[in-house]
Design a protein around this motif. Structure first.
Motif, PDB file in Angstrom:
ATOM      1  N   ASN A  65      67.004 -13.309 -21.445  1.00  0.00           N
ATOM      2  CA  ASN A  65      67.167 -14.245 -20.323  1.00  0.00           C
ATOM      3  C   ASN A  65      67.908 -13.618 -19.147  1.00  0.00           C
ATOM      4  O   ASN A  65      68.216 -14.295 -18.175  1.00  0.00           O
ATOM      5  CB  ASN A  65      67.919 -15.497 -20.782  1.00  0.00           C
ATOM      6  CG  ASN A  65      67.178 -16.261 -21.854  1.00  0.00           C
ATOM      7  OD1 ASN A  65      65.951 -16.327 -21.836  1.00  0.00           O
ATOM      8  ND2 ASN A  65      67.918 -16.827 -22.792  1.00  0.00           N
ATOM      9  N   GLY A  66      68.233 -12.354 -19.254  1.00  0.00           N
ATOM     10  CA  GLY A  66      68.953 -11.680 -18.190  1.00  0.00           C
ATOM     11  C   GLY A  66      70.447 -11.906 -18.223  1.00  0.00           C
ATOM     12  O   GLY A  66      71.159 -11.510 -17.301  1.00  0.00           O
ATOM     13  N   GLU A  67      70.927 -12.560 -19.285  1.00  0.00           N
ATOM     14  CA  GLU A  67      72.354 -12.836 -19.436  1.00  0.00           C
ATOM     15  C   GLU A  67      73.040 -11.657 -20.121  1.00  0.00           C
ATOM     16  O   GLU A  67      72.484 -11.039 -21.025  1.00  0.00           O
ATOM     17  CB  GLU A  67      72.571 -14.097 -20.280  1.00  0.00           C
ATOM     18  CG  GLU A  67      71.967 -15.346 -19.692  1.00  0.00           C
ATOM     19  CD  GLU A  67      72.703 -15.822 -18.467  1.00  0.00           C
ATOM     20  OE1 GLU A  67      73.946 -15.718 -18.432  1.00  0.00           O
ATOM     21  OE2 GLU A  67      72.040 -16.285 -17.527  1.00  0.00           O
ATOM     22  N   LEU A  68      74.252 -11.361 -19.670  1.00  0.00           N
ATOM     23  CA  LEU A  68      75.035 -10.322 -20.320  1.00  0.00           C
ATOM     24  C   LEU A  68      75.720 -10.901 -21.554  1.00  0.00           C
ATOM     25  O   LEU A  68      76.277 -11.993 -21.505  1.00  0.00           O
ATOM     26  CB  LEU A  68      76.090  -9.761 -19.376  1.00  0.00           C
ATOM     27  CG  LEU A  68      75.592  -8.895 -18.230  1.00  0.00           C
ATOM     28  CD1 LEU A  68      76.774  -8.467 -17.361  1.00  0.00           C
ATOM     29  CD2 LEU A  68      74.870  -7.672 -18.743  1.00  0.00           C
ATOM     30  N   SER A  69      75.645 -10.184 -22.631  1.00  0.00           N
ATOM     31  CA  SER A  69      76.346 -10.599 -23.850  1.00  0.00           C
ATOM     32  C   SER A  69      77.086  -9.395 -24.424  1.00  0.00           C
ATOM     33  O   SER A  69      76.671  -8.254 -24.235  1.00  0.00           O
ATOM     34  CB  SER A  69      75.369 -11.175 -24.874  1.00  0.00           C
ATOM     35  OG  SER A  69      74.417 -10.206 -25.234  1.00  0.00           O
ATOM     36  N   GLU A  70      78.176  -9.694 -25.087  1.00  0.00           N
ATOM     37  CA  GLU A  70      78.997  -8.651 -25.692  1.00  0.00           C
ATOM     38  C   GLU A  70      78.512  -8.386 -27.107  1.00  0.00           C
ATOM     39  O   GLU A  70      78.325  -9.313 -27.888  1.00  0.00           O
ATOM     40  CB  GLU A  70      80.446  -9.118 -25.725  1.00  0.00           C
ATOM     41  CG  GLU A  70      81.426  -8.085 -25.268  1.00  0.00           C
ATOM     42  CD  GLU A  70      82.834  -8.628 -25.271  1.00  0.00           C
ATOM     43  OE1 GLU A  70      83.378  -8.814 -26.371  1.00  0.00           O
ATOM     44  OE2 GLU A  70      83.373  -8.842 -24.181  1.00  0.00           O
ATOM     45  N   VAL A  71      78.302  -7.116 -27.439  1.00  0.00           N
ATOM     46  CA  VAL A  71      77.891  -6.753 -28.798  1.00  0.00           C
ATOM     47  C   VAL A  71      78.830  -5.646 -29.284  1.00  0.00           C
ATOM     48  O   VAL A  71      79.371  -4.884 -28.488  1.00  0.00           O
ATOM     49  CB  VAL A  71      76.421  -6.277 -28.852  1.00  0.00           C
ATOM     50  CG1 VAL A  71      75.484  -7.405 -28.486  1.00  0.00           C
ATOM     51  CG2 VAL A  71      76.191  -5.087 -27.941  1.00  0.00           C
ATOM     52  N   PRO A  72      79.015  -5.540 -30.585  1.00  0.00           N
ATOM     53  CA  PRO A  72      79.862  -4.464 -31.105  1.00  0.00           C
ATOM     54  C   PRO A  72      79.322  -3.099 -30.709  1.00  0.00           C
ATOM     55  O   PRO A  72      78.109  -2.886 -30.641  1.00  0.00           O
ATOM     56  CB  PRO A  72      79.805  -4.648 -32.619  1.00  0.00           C
ATOM     57  CG  PRO A  72      79.359  -6.040 -32.831  1.00  0.00           C
ATOM     58  CD  PRO A  72      78.501  -6.387 -31.646  1.00  0.00           C
ATOM     59  N   PHE A  73      80.214  -2.200 -30.429  1.00  0.00           N
ATOM     60  CA  PHE A  73      79.832  -0.831 -30.081  1.00  0.00           C
ATOM     61  C   PHE A  73      79.342  -0.118 -31.328  1.00  0.00           C
ATOM     62  O   PHE A  73      79.982  -0.117 -32.355  1.00  0.00           O
ATOM     63  CB  PHE A  73      81.041  -0.086 -29.504  1.00  0.00           C
ATOM     64  CG  PHE A  73      80.781   1.361 -29.257  1.00  0.00           C
ATOM     65  CD1 PHE A  73      80.031   1.767 -28.176  1.00  0.00           C
ATOM     66  CD2 PHE A  73      81.270   2.324 -30.108  1.00  0.00           C
ATOM     67  CE1 PHE A  73      79.778   3.104 -27.942  1.00  0.00           C
ATOM     68  CE2 PHE A  73      81.029   3.660 -29.894  1.00  0.00           C
ATOM     69  CZ  PHE A  73      80.287   4.065 -28.806  1.00  0.00           C
TER      70      PHE A  73
END
Length: 77
Positions: A65-73
């Motif tokens: 959706n073009g949204e930024l989300s945080e994911v584990p590195f």
């Protein structure tokens, strides 16, 4: 008495000093064992700090959706 909390850099420096002292071979067996025990403690301390730091590192990813989300590195190999 509580032991003073070392920074990662201080713990690594102390670990390097211990390794150097053990490599020179000029210590009694008892002293060498004491140094070894401290070295193991410092190594575990450093590993623990690195683990905590790695858990804090996050990578931002754009979803469908073009949204930024945080994911584990996850390091790329």
């Amino acid at each position: 008495m509580a032991e003073k909390k070392m920074t990662f850099e201080q713990a690594m420096t102390r670990l390097e000093e211990i390794v150097s002292q053990l490599e020179n071979g000029e210590h009694t067996l008892e002293d060498a064992l004491s140094l070894y025990e401290e070295g193991v403690k410092r190594m575990k301390q450093c590993v623990s700090m690195l683990d905590r730091a790695e858990q804090k590192v996050r990578k931002l990813r754009t979803d469908e959706n073009g949204e930024l989300s945080e994911v584990p590195f996850v390091p790329e190999e």
